[in-house]
Design an enzyme around this catalytic site. Structure first.
Site, PDB file in Angstrom:
ATOM      1  N   ARG A 257       0.854  -1.190   0.000  1.00 15.63           N
ATOM      2  CA  ARG A 257       0.000   0.000   0.000  1.00 15.63           C
ATOM      3  C   ARG A 257       0.890   1.239   0.000  1.00 15.63           C
ATOM      4  NH1 ARG A 257      -2.757   1.091   5.350  1.00 15.63           N
ATOM      5  NH2 ARG A 257      -1.288   2.812   5.441  1.00 15.63           N
ATOM      6  N   HIS A 261      -3.940   4.727   4.294  1.00 13.44           N
ATOM      7  CA  HIS A 261      -5.090   3.813   4.225  1.00 13.44           C
ATOM      8  C   HIS A 261      -6.240   4.477   3.463  1.00 13.44           C
ATOM      9  CE1 HIS A 261      -8.398   1.210   5.324  1.00 13.44           C
ATOM     10  NE2 HIS A 261      -8.983   2.192   5.969  1.00 13.44           N
ATOM     11  N   TYR A 270       2.989   5.996  11.611  1.00  8.16           N
ATOM     12  CA  TYR A 270       3.286   4.629  12.065  1.00  8.16           C
ATOM     13  C   TYR A 270       4.179   3.845  11.104  1.00  8.16           C
ATOM     14  CZ  TYR A 270      -0.753   3.947   8.951  1.00  8.16           C
ATOM     15  OH  TYR A 270      -1.616   3.987   7.886  1.00  8.16           O
TER      16      TYR A 270
END
Lengths: 358, 311
Positions: A257, A261, A270
């Protein structure tokens, strides 16, 4: 002591990150340059669309949007392997599959722009709309596959799940149902490394996610999800197997990815930048372009023209989206039931009057 | 023509639809050769084959998901949740998908499905086998909740539920599965959904109930009659959406209303009926609406069952 069963998980890659064919087995698609070029164009279009959608969100012209950046080979590989009459049950970012199946870019924008009409899309009318709750779409696909089997129709269902979603019961229950009923189903785990902020290794200590399919009794493999040839070919093989009445397959596609998100997420909180930078070396579009160029099938001029075409088509889609009038307030009520119950009819009348009065 | 029980009427309706609509399939745990733990599907697998009456793996969320997937592709699946106490894994599928598909695709995909579930107490069953949680589902927009209270209404309403183009949760009061027999003509005639049934005409008070409580409500009406009080008895039958017109019309005539349910009181179907009476029926009422319900307690195991179930 006797071994009563043993298993292995194959990893399949045909196209290396540098755009070279690897291994002895070459799938048919690798030599079908016309098809590769048309799929390459959809992959690029998906990426141009994606960037535009994010910028629309950033400027307040779109709601929260789930990016598909980096997933283009998985998505277009699946979409190009399916037949129109097959049914697709997506999560919420598989635009590449859906563009292959005739869903319009303006319809994706409508959906994320807060308009249910986006899910009444131009793709196959039997395809499922985006599914936000995780993994519930997997059992819908199994149900669709069961109906094809019971009606003896030569059709298949294809569904996807993320690495995070592979932890959910619905995913495992769908595998189990597919196995118990020998369903014409293909389940693709799009393992992009991250479920929002939770990395793949925190989902399971299993070496692969594909082995969850094996636990359910299904043939299960792992493919390089950034390799269009691998995804397309293995999904096609699995679909043929399903159409031949031999049951379901689980394919774990390893990708990454490259985006947040969704636009509501900030992955820099993160996820180390170096990891993302490194992942870019393996991304799907670069290697496919390299392959085409290595084989004298693609030029800088063609690339430039493609980018212009994509930009024009995306702009046209954005216009179509932005020109869509607000849905009538009565739409909230008119699709609740085939026949509007009495109490809802009263609420519909009230809402309409309230709307008319501003 | 035959005198049959409520559970036999369920079976008869399923058989009629399996016979007459090739898109209908029955699925669930133990519904096949075993004929269901309450025998609601007895003989169906033998008659229609295991492709039409399907034993599923033991996974409730999966049963609901499969049912939804089949329904969106034009089949008319009738799933069985073995007991309402085991319906909770299905809730996500019912709420997020079955109830929503028509709306969220603007009519492109629909969910003509039925989920049947035996419910309620009074049969000395183990833990988790006796709850009445119809209100959980009655709160959800997009799904009908239908509860029969007699063999003939079980037959006619189940036919209507299966034929309805939208999802129906069909809750079967298992305490009265075999209490009464009634003549049911197997002619495929459905009864209307979204409508109350007026079971007895009266002039002094309206008694409103559904499911297993209809039996006790009719007995109460008999006792009132002995005291010279004429009670009108209404079986709500479809608890979502509620046919308030019939109830309001009755209360206009009687001026009094008692509502009776087996379920706990708080935020229940009875609350909705009472609230509607307060909103739209105040000037008809000569006395406050009275609610007779189960207590707001965890359904006790069967030693105390009779202390909360009205029977």
């Amino acid at each position: 002591m006797a071994t009563v069963a043993s298993f292995n998980v194959e990893y399949i890659q045909y196209l290396s990150p540098t755009g070279e064919l690897v291994g002895d087995k070459i799938p048919a698609i690798a030599k079908d340059y016309e098809q590769i070029k048309s799929l390459y164009e959809i992959m690029v279009m998906t990426r141009v669309f994606d960037a535009k959608a994010i910028s629309l969100q950033r400027t307040g012209k779109l709601g929260t949007y789930a990016s598909s950046l980096g997933h283009e080979a998985v998505h277009v590989g699946i979409g190009s392997a399916m037949k129109y009459e097959d049914v697709f049950a997506p999560m919420y970012r598989e635009y590449g599959v859906q563009f292959c199946r005739g869903v319009k870019m303006s319809e994706v924008l409508l959906y994320w722009g807060g308009d249910e009409r986006g899910s009444n899309f131009s793709g196959p009318p039997h395809d499922f709309p985006w599914c936000v709750p995780i993994a519930t779409q997997n059992t819908h696909a199994a149900g669709a596959a069961l109906s094809f089997k019971l009606r003896k129709e030569p059709r298949c269902a294809v569904t996807v799940i993320g690495d995070g979603g592979s932890s959910k019961g619905d995913f495992l229950e769908a595998i189990n149902a597919a196995s118990a009923f020998t369903l014409p189903l293909v389940m693709v785990i799009v393992n992009n490394g991250w479920a929002i902020s939770v990395p793949r290794k925190k989902q399971s200590s299993g070496q692969t996610l594909a082995q969850k399919g094996i636990a359910g009794g299904l043939p299960s493999i792992q493919v390089d999800g950034n390799d269009l040839f691998a995804v397309h070919n293995e999904v096609k093989v699995a679909l043929q197997r399903a159409r031949d009445g031999k049951g379901a397959t689980v394919i774990e596609a390893i990708t990454y990815r490259l985006s947040d998100h969704t636009t509501a997420d900030d992955a820099s909180r993160y996820r180390p930048d170096e990891e993302v930078e490194n992942a870019k070396k393996f991304e799907p579009i670069l290697r496919l372009r390299q392959y085409l160029m290595n084989n004298n099938q693609w030029s800088v001029q063609q690339e430039n023209k493609l980018m212009e075409d994509c930009a024009r088509k995306v702009e046209a889609a954005v216009k179509e989206y932005q020109n869509a009038p607000k849905p009538p307030v009565t739409d909230m009520f008119d699709y609740m039931f085939a026949k509007l119950p009495h109490d809802l009819a009263a609420q519909r009348k009230f809402a309409k009057e309230l709307d008319n009065n501003g | 023509m035959a005198n049959i029980t409520l559970v036999e009427a369920v079976s008869l309706a399923l058989a009629y639809e399996l016979e007459n609509d090739k898109d209908v399939v029955v699925l669930g745990e133990d519904v096949g050769i075993n004929g269901g733990v309450f025998r609601a599907t007895a003989g169906l697998a033998q008659k229609f084959g295991e492709d039409r009456v399907i034993d599923t793996p033991l996974a409730e969320a999966m049963i609901a998901g499969l049912t939804i997937g089949m329904a969106t592709q034009g089949m008319r699946p009738v799933a069985e949740a073995q007991f309402m106490g085991f319906i909770y894994p299905m809730i996500e599928q019912i709420v997020c998908h079955a109830a929503r598909f028509r709306n969220r695709t603007r009519g492109r995909l629909t969910c003509p499905l039925v989920i049947r579930a035996p419910f309620g107490g009074g049969i000395h069953a183990p833990e988790h086998h006796s709850e009445s949680v119809e209100a959980i589902f009655a709160h959800i927009p997009g799904i009908r909740v239908v509860i029969p209270s007699s063999p003939s209404r079980a037959y006619g309403l189940l036919l209507a539920a299966i034929r309805d183009p939208d999802p129906v949760l069909f809750l079967e009061p298992k305490r009265i599965y075999r209490v009464n027999k009634e003549e049911v003509i197997d002619d495929g005639e459905e009864l209307p959904l979204d409508m109350c049934f007026e079971l007895r005409e009266g002039t002094d008070i309206t008694l409103v109930s559904w499911g297993s409580m209809v039996k006790e409500t009719l007995e109460a009406a008999d006792k009132l009659a002995q005291q010279g009080i004429s009670a009108e008895v209404i079986d709500v039958a479809t608890v979502s959406p509620i046919d308030m017109d019939t109830i309001l019309e009755s209360v206009k005539k009687t001026g009094r209303c008692v509502i009776i349910q087996e379920a706990a009181k708080h935020c229940s179907v009875i609350s909705e009926i009472a609230a509607n009476l307060a909103e739209d029926g105040l000037y008809s009422l000569m006395a406050p609406v009275k609610r007779v319900t189960g207590y707001d307690v965890i359904m006790p195991l069967f030693k105390l069952e009779k202390n909360t179930c009205l029977q």
